[in-house]
Enzyme design. Structure first.
Site, short mmCIF file in Angstrom:
data_model
loop_
_atom_site.label_atom_id
_atom_site.label_comp_id
_atom_site.label_asym_id
_atom_site.label_seq_id
_atom_site.Cartn_x
_atom_site.Cartn_y
_atom_site.Cartn_z
N ASN A 1 41.93 45.03 34.60
CA ASN A 1 42.02 43.57 34.50
C ASN A 1 40.71 42.92 34.06
O ASN A 1 40.63 41.71 33.92
CB ASN A 1 42.46 42.98 35.85
CG ASN A 1 41.44 43.22 36.94
OD1 ASN A 1 40.51 44.01 36.78
ND2 ASN A 1 41.58 42.53 38.06
N LYS A 2 39.65 43.71 33.85
CA LYS A 2 38.35 43.12 33.52
C LYS A 2 38.27 42.78 32.03
O LYS A 2 39.19 43.06 31.27
CB LYS A 2 37.23 44.08 33.96
CG LYS A 2 37.22 44.36 35.48
CD LYS A 2 36.89 43.14 36.28
CE LYS A 2 36.95 43.14 37.79
NZ LYS A 2 37.20 44.22 38.65
N ILE A 3 37.15 42.22 31.59
CA ILE A 3 37.07 41.69 30.22
C ILE A 3 37.27 42.78 29.18
O ILE A 3 37.92 42.57 28.16
CB ILE A 3 35.77 40.89 29.98
CG1 ILE A 3 35.78 40.25 28.58
CG2 ILE A 3 34.52 41.73 30.19
CD1 ILE A 3 34.87 39.07 28.43
#
Ligand SMILES: *Cc1c(COP(=O)(O)O)cnc(C)c1O
Length: 376
Positions: free
Chosen positions: A191-193
């Site tokens: 879910n991170k960048i």
């Protein structure tokens, strides 16, 4: 028919990830070593700049755990930690049977409040025990008050573990997040960048700490020609397949930052005339956020948070509460907390909105429409 779901922060591939995975298959480097790992680490070191020594690990949580190990945190030691964060910032303190001391947020970055931090250090010192580390988080990509926090760290000689799990691409006064801590952590969770599907790195400031990180991450196996172990180790190394995804993702990092920041501009536009909603934004030019997630706070006298939340969900748009502070979690209820309760207020009044870099104009139109219900 139900409309397609708009997710909060889904993965967004760049295009070359499969090529690097294929290379790993073609050369049969499927294990926890190989060229993708080396290249992924090297590209991050180039990105972060000098004095950044990167070790690729299986998760950001593992990186925080090893950071605490590198700082010799042991049973009974105090470790200071931001309360307003994802639970992964704090759990490794308990892995080591150390004692978390939680600190409130200030209102401009939602991160460590310098005053509460200093109060907590004085409290620990009064008990005759200097805290072993300060875990400072850059929540939702917003850098913490770096100058103020590092000054306190230097004054009391307590090292900072920079939890920039969410803040790759963010900057403070033109310097990258991931370069401020004595040890820094970046996550590549899905879910991170950008993502490696699951993974994280520990960034150290010298080769010696990097060597020790790698040693602890590979079962603390000593450099002898038989299996020799004098201390406890972990199986925390990132795999070469995951690192292949990371290599492809690093190529599009700048684009992803741009896209996330454009989402922030979009929210700024559509919220300008909704009374009762404030969009969480940078205080001034010193703070450059990757806007990993866009967050809002709601004035309960003007608007119902629950009504807004339900309307999003009914339209198949993901929306989430902000972090519930650690000092309010059942798991951590007996821990000390310093501050006036800002983080609890953020939890009570805040929400996170869809912020994926692959959010289409069509998605944005749907969100605009939902919000227009709340205009007065
Ligand atoms: C995601 C995250 C972590 C943990 O990273 P994982 O790679 O999921 O283990 C730690 N701290 C914060 C603030 C995070 O958002």
């Amino acid at each position: 028919m139900k409309q397609q779901k708009i997710w909060l922060s889904p993965p967004h591939m760049g295009g070359h990830e499969l090529k690097y995975i294929q290379e790993a298959f073609d050369t049969n480097w499927i294990s926890q070593s190989g060229f993708n790992i080396e290249e992924f680490e090297r590209s991050l070191e180039n990105y972060l700049g000098e004095n950044s020594f990167v070790t690729a690990l299986s998760s950001g949580t593992a990186a925080i755990h090893l950071a605490l190990k590198l700082l010799n945190v042991e049973e009974g030691d105090f470790v200071i930690c931001q309360s307003f964060t994802f639970v992964a910032s704090a759990n490794p303190i308990l892995y080591l049977k150390a004692v978390p001391v939680f600190i409130d947020s200030e209102t401009s970055t939602w991160n460590l409040c310098p005053n509460a931090l200093e109060d907590s250090i004085k409290f620990c010192l009064k008990q005759g025990k200097k805290p072993k580390a300060i875990i400072a988080v850059s929540s939702y990509g917003m850098p913490f008050m770096v100058d103020e926090i590092l000054e306190i760290s230097r004054k009391y000689e307590i090292p900072v573990i920079e939890d920039s799990a969410e803040a790759l691409g963010s900057e403070y006064k033109g310097r990258h997040c991931g370069t401020f801590g004595d040890l820094s952590v970046i996550s590549f969770n899905g879910n991170k960048i950008i993502t490696t599907s699951g993974g994280g790195v520990l960034v150290s400031r010298n080769q010696k700490d990097k060597d020790r990180t790698l040693f602890l991450a590979t079962q603390a196996k000593e450099n002898k020609n038989y299996y020799s172990h004098s201390e406890i180790g972990y199986n925390y190394r990132l795999g070469n397949i995951s690192a292949g995804i990371g290599r492809g993702q690093m190529e599009v990092l700048e684009e992803r930052i741009k896209q996330r920041r454009e989402n922030h501009d979009f929210y700024q536009r559509i919220m300008a005339d909704v009374d009762g909603i404030s969009l969480f934004s940078a205080l001034n030019e010193d703070f450059y956020s990757n806007y990993w997630l866009n967050a809002i706070t709601i004035d309960p006298d003007k608007l119902s948070k629950e009504k807004l939340r339900k309307t999003f969900l009914e339209n198949n748009v993901e929306i989430r509460y902000l972090w519930k502070p650690m000092h309010l979690q059942p798991l951590y209820k007996d821990c000390s907390f310093f501050g006036s309760g800002i983080s609890g207020m953020l939890f009570d009044n805040g929400l996170c909105l869809p912020s994926g870099s692959n959010m289409t104009n069509d998605c944005k139109d749907r969100i605009t429409e939902i919000l227009s219900i709340f205009k007065n």
